[in-house]
Enzyme design. Structure first.
Site, mmCIF file in Angstrom:
data_model
loop_
_atom_site.group_PDB
_atom_site.id
_atom_site.type_symbol
_atom_site.label_atom_id
_atom_site.label_comp_id
_atom_site.label_asym_id
_atom_site.label_seq_id
_atom_site.Cartn_x
_atom_site.Cartn_y
_atom_site.Cartn_z
ATOM 1 N N HIS A 146 -7.360 -3.275 9.784
ATOM 2 C CA HIS A 146 -7.258 -3.258 8.707
ATOM 3 C C HIS A 146 -5.934 -3.907 8.256
ATOM 4 O O HIS A 146 -5.187 -4.517 8.652
ATOM 5 C CB HIS A 146 -7.024 -1.731 8.223
ATOM 6 C CG HIS A 146 -6.062 -1.169 8.279
ATOM 7 N ND1 HIS A 146 -5.598 0.766 8.088
ATOM 8 C CD2 HIS A 146 -4.458 -0.880 8.890
ATOM 9 C CE1 HIS A 146 -4.363 0.312 8.748
ATOM 10 N NE2 HIS A 146 -3.959 -0.572 9.299
ATOM 11 N N ASP A 148 0.960 -1.120 -0.149
ATOM 12 C CA ASP A 148 0.070 -0.367 0.181
ATOM 13 C C ASP A 148 1.069 1.237 0.191
ATOM 14 O O ASP A 148 2.286 1.312 0.207
ATOM 15 C CB ASP A 148 -1.346 0.176 0.882
ATOM 16 C CG ASP A 148 -0.948 -0.433 2.652
ATOM 17 O OD1 ASP A 148 0.996 0.182 2.573
ATOM 18 O OD2 ASP A 148 -1.080 -0.702 3.409
ATOM 19 N N ASN A 164 -7.571 -0.438 13.623
ATOM 20 C CA ASN A 164 -8.615 -0.737 13.148
ATOM 21 C C ASN A 164 -9.217 -1.917 12.325
ATOM 22 O O ASN A 164 -10.796 -2.434 11.928
ATOM 23 C CB ASN A 164 -9.382 0.029 12.405
ATOM 24 C CG ASN A 164 -8.952 0.377 10.710
ATOM 25 O OD1 ASN A 164 -7.988 -0.355 11.172
ATOM 26 N ND2 ASN A 164 -8.572 1.409 10.541
ATOM 27 N N GLU A 220 -9.183 -0.549 4.606
ATOM 28 C CA GLU A 220 -10.445 -0.492 6.516
ATOM 29 C C GLU A 220 -11.418 -1.177 6.165
ATOM 30 O O GLU A 220 -11.754 -1.928 5.349
ATOM 31 C CB GLU A 220 -10.407 1.727 5.736
ATOM 32 C CG GLU A 220 -9.349 2.098 5.393
ATOM 33 C CD GLU A 220 -8.444 2.376 6.765
ATOM 34 O OE1 GLU A 220 -8.335 1.673 7.569
ATOM 35 O OE2 GLU A 220 -8.118 2.656 6.863
HETATM 36 P P1 PGA Z 1 2.096 -1.002 13.133
HETATM 37 O O1 PGA Z 1 0.978 -0.637 11.842
HETATM 38 O O2 PGA Z 1 2.590 -2.120 12.573
HETATM 39 O O3 PGA Z 1 3.016 0.576 12.459
HETATM 40 O O4 PGA Z 1 0.692 -1.198 14.064
HETATM 41 C C1 PGA Z 1 0.370 -2.079 11.192
HETATM 42 C C2 PGA Z 1 -0.526 -2.197 10.106
HETATM 43 O O5 PGA Z 1 -1.625 -0.466 10.150
HETATM 44 O O6 PGA Z 1 -0.928 -2.586 8.928
#
Ligand code: PGA
Length: 242
Positions: free
Chosen positions: A134, A67, A132, A139
């Site tokens: 995702h 992404d 959340n 999302e």
């Molecule tokens: P993080 O992000 O590893 O910084 O917790 C995880 C994500 O949003 O996929």
């Protein structure tokens, strides 16, 4: 689904590196989907360490960043391109990334999807999990048959990146991401979760109902999913090894 519970973030990085390195030794020209975020940082440095020591080689690996933010200069601070440039030093053959400053986000996703189609499916997609639920920038609400596309980033996601962009107002509102269907089509999926703040969402994703409200719950449908979670992240799974 295989859940591997390890002690801490360092253990997670070593275990994830074992999994990636063993896949790449079996299939040196593997096609990998790579995430950004804090969680995989230790994995990337562990793999780089093994590469320097001659214990792992990535020179034939094709990598796809899963992404990117859209609507900022390519490589600007906070972007995934900046993350890859600074934190992922693996000598892969090619690293394909979305262009965050492409003139047309739909056309950019079509370009990326075509590349993925010509090299894919991914042999392994590595994922973090957002607070959340995702996965990549899929999302909550993302359909399970979704493909590579522009998405509206949630407030939770934008807040999580606020510091990297220098303030919430500077965090792009749009992301570009591979879709849930692209993730489910990967031959193998590796989900990484570290820390207490991921415990609840990880339990919802792995033990709760399969629902687009928690995009990571789609991974329950994946035929070859490995989850590596440290103790803190696995704390709300009733039987972590189950
Ligand atoms: P993080 O992000 O590893 O910084 O917790 C995880 C994500 O949003 O996929």
């Amino acid at each position: 689904m295989r859940i591997i519970s390890v002690r801490d973030a360092a253990g997670l990085s070593r275990m994830a590196a074992d999994i990636v390195a063993s896949l790449v030794s079996e299939r040196p020209d593997a096609v990998l989907g790579l995430p950004t975020g804090d969680t995989p940082l230790g994995l990337y440095s562990e793999l780089a360490k093994r590469e320097r020591a001659g214990a792992a080689g990535f020179s034939r690996v094709m990598a796809f960043a899963v992404d990117e933010f859209y609507g900022v200069l390519q490589g600007a601070p906070g972007t995934n391109a900046a993350y890859f440039a600074a934190r992922v030093t693996l000598g892969v053959k090619e690293l394909h990334q979305f262009r965050s400053d492409a003139p047309d986000p739909d056309a950019e996703c079509r370009r990326f999807a075509a590349l993925l189609l010509s090299h894919g499916p991914l042999d392994l997609v590595i994922l973090g999990i957002g607070a959340n639920g995702h996965i990549a920038f899929n999302e909550p609400g993302s359909p399970f048959d979704s493909r590579t596309r522009p998405v509206k980033l949630s407030a939770v996601t934008r807040r999580a990146h606020s510091r990297a962009f220098g303030g919430i107002a500077l965090v792009p509102r749009t992301g570009l991401t591979i879709g849930v269907a692209d993730i489910l089509e990967a031959r193998r999926a590796l989900l990484l979760a570290s820390g207490r703040r991921k415990a609840q969402v990880l339990a919802r994703a792995l033990r709760g109902p399969i629902t687009t409200d928690v995009p990571a719950s789609a991974l329950q449908l994946h035929p070859d999913l490995t989850v590596v979670a440290d103790r803190a992240a696995a704390a709300m799974l009733d039987d972590p090894e189950g």
